[in-house]
Design an enzyme around this catalytic site. Sequence first.
Site, PDB file in Angstrom:
ATOM      1  CE1 TYR A 142      -3.610  -2.793   0.533  1.00 44.10           C
ATOM      2  CE2 TYR A 142      -4.703  -0.346   1.119  1.00 44.10           C
ATOM      3  CZ  TYR A 142      -4.709  -1.837   0.609  1.00 44.10           C
ATOM      4  OH  TYR A 142      -5.963  -2.545   0.658  1.00 44.10           O
ATOM      5  CE  LYS A 193       1.319 -17.059  -2.695  1.00 45.34           C
ATOM      6  NZ  LYS A 193       0.920 -18.478  -2.912  1.00 45.34           N
ATOM      7  CG  ASP A 226      -2.138 -19.989  -1.551  1.00 44.26           C
ATOM      8  OD1 ASP A 226      -1.559 -19.714  -0.521  1.00 44.26           O
ATOM      9  OD2 ASP A 226      -1.842 -20.525  -2.555  1.00 44.26           O
ATOM     10  CG  ASP A 250      -8.129  -4.734   1.610  1.00 41.10           C
ATOM     11  OD1 ASP A 250      -8.775  -4.231   2.076  1.00 41.10           O
ATOM     12  OD2 ASP A 250      -8.116  -4.811   0.069  1.00 41.10           O
ATOM     13  CG  ASP A 254     -13.568  -7.104   1.935  1.00 40.05           C
ATOM     14  OD1 ASP A 254     -13.405  -6.485   2.842  1.00 40.05           O
ATOM     15  OD2 ASP A 254     -13.924  -6.801   0.811  1.00 40.05           O
TER      16      ASP A 254
HETATM   17  C1  IPM Z   1     -10.554  -1.270   3.801  1.00 41.16           C
HETATM   18  C2  IPM Z   1     -10.683  -0.710   2.498  1.00 41.16           C
HETATM   19  C3  IPM Z   1      -9.633   0.221   2.148  1.00 41.16           C
HETATM   20  C4  IPM Z   1      -8.409  -0.429   2.057  1.00 41.16           C
HETATM   21  C5  IPM Z   1      -9.840   1.353   1.200  1.00 41.16           C
HETATM   22  C6  IPM Z   1     -10.991   2.052   1.124  1.00 41.16           C
HETATM   23  C7  IPM Z   1      -8.575   2.199   1.030  1.00 41.16           C
HETATM   24  O1  IPM Z   1     -10.740  -1.719   1.541  1.00 41.16           O
HETATM   25  O2  IPM Z   1     -10.585  -0.420   4.810  1.00 41.16           O
HETATM   26  O3  IPM Z   1     -10.204  -2.578   3.743  1.00 41.16           O
HETATM   27  O4  IPM Z   1      -8.033  -0.924   0.965  1.00 41.16           O
HETATM   28  O5  IPM Z   1      -7.561  -0.532   2.985  1.00 41.16           O
HETATM   29 MG    MG Z   2     -11.005  -3.686   2.312  1.00 41.59          MG
END
Ligand code: IPM
Ligand code: MG
Length: 362
Positions: A142, A193, A226, A250, A254
């Site tokens: 990032y 990884k 993975d 990230d 999710d």
């Molecule tokens: C998160 C989001 C952010 C990230 C974006 C909005 C920059 O996806 O907080 O998970 O990628 O970190």
């Molecule tokens: Mg995210």
Amino acid sequence: MTTYTLQILAGDGIGPEAMTEVKKLVAWINDKTDITINSRDGLVGGCSYDAYGEPLSDETLAECRDADAILLGAVGGPKWNNVEYTKRPEAGLLRLRKELDLFANLRPALVFDALIDASTLKPEIVRGLDILIVRELTGGVYFGEPRGIEDLGNGQRRGINTQVYTTAEIERVARVAFDLARKRGNKVTSCEKANVMESGKLWREDVSALHGKEFYDVELEHMYADNCAMQLLRNPSQFDVIVTDNLFGDILSDEAAMLTGSLGMLPSASLGDQNTTALYEPVHGSAPDIAGQGKANPLATILSFAMCLRYSFNQGTLADKIETCVQNVLNNGIRTPDIMADGCTEVSTSGMGDALIAELEK
Ligand code: IPM
Ligand code: MG
């Protein structure tokens, strides 16, 4: 009488309407308990870009530093799709994380009993699930340099990002994960990884070394990222705390969030060292498609505020009480559209906030 300053950054999309419900809660706390929360509003993301031409102004950043905690709604939306990369709404959030050095992002994935049928996985796979993802938040690809898009001059371009970690960065986030594991299931799964990336190899070695020195009482397991993605679907209850880098975190967070069937329910905390202001925000995004319609589920933002009470304001009892009331509201069948089920009562964003206050009053 204890007083705290809360910097509120409602942001874009459903952020402001979810935040309105938190403000009801803040008003209730100020009225009914012996703690006082002075909240003040600032802009971040697209709304800040519209107002100041940048997604996070220096003034707002200074206010954030000065506050006892920051509560953020969400940033982004299609309105800003064509804005230059460094001025996009997301850049404001990234700047906040980086400038405040909020290196440890705690993302719990918790299955609420009342919502078990909302998961796309079988109930027996997800029942009682309680995973904590600790995502490194200020390093890795990032922020790594060099980065950019180069023109190769032959009609071709080249996009570059750099995945980079130092031992210090790895150790400090791993330490947070081990410490938290001791208060939970006492197990850490570290994901990278290492089979293809040097930064992953270093990650694995440094986490192992720290474990051997300071945390040998905690069970440690290494897993390729993975494989972790696959194991989260196959047998999620094998996990307690997962520690991983910024990009894998990230993605895996999710995935873990969706296991619970209720992305709209999950809070997060971003912590730095003892002396920095921490940031709390829901895991979900700005959901521009439903913004302004009273359909948003405010519970992730409310639960983020509960994390703020616990970690930044040291008000664990009050945080517990709010979390219990959230469970009770769900058990009573009160639902926003995203978690609506047969036999339940559908309410709006503000209806959910009101139901929570009514529960707190009991
Ligand atoms: C998160 C989001 C952010 C990230 C974006 C909005 C920059 O996806 O907080 O998970 O990628 O970190
Ligand atoms: Mg995210």
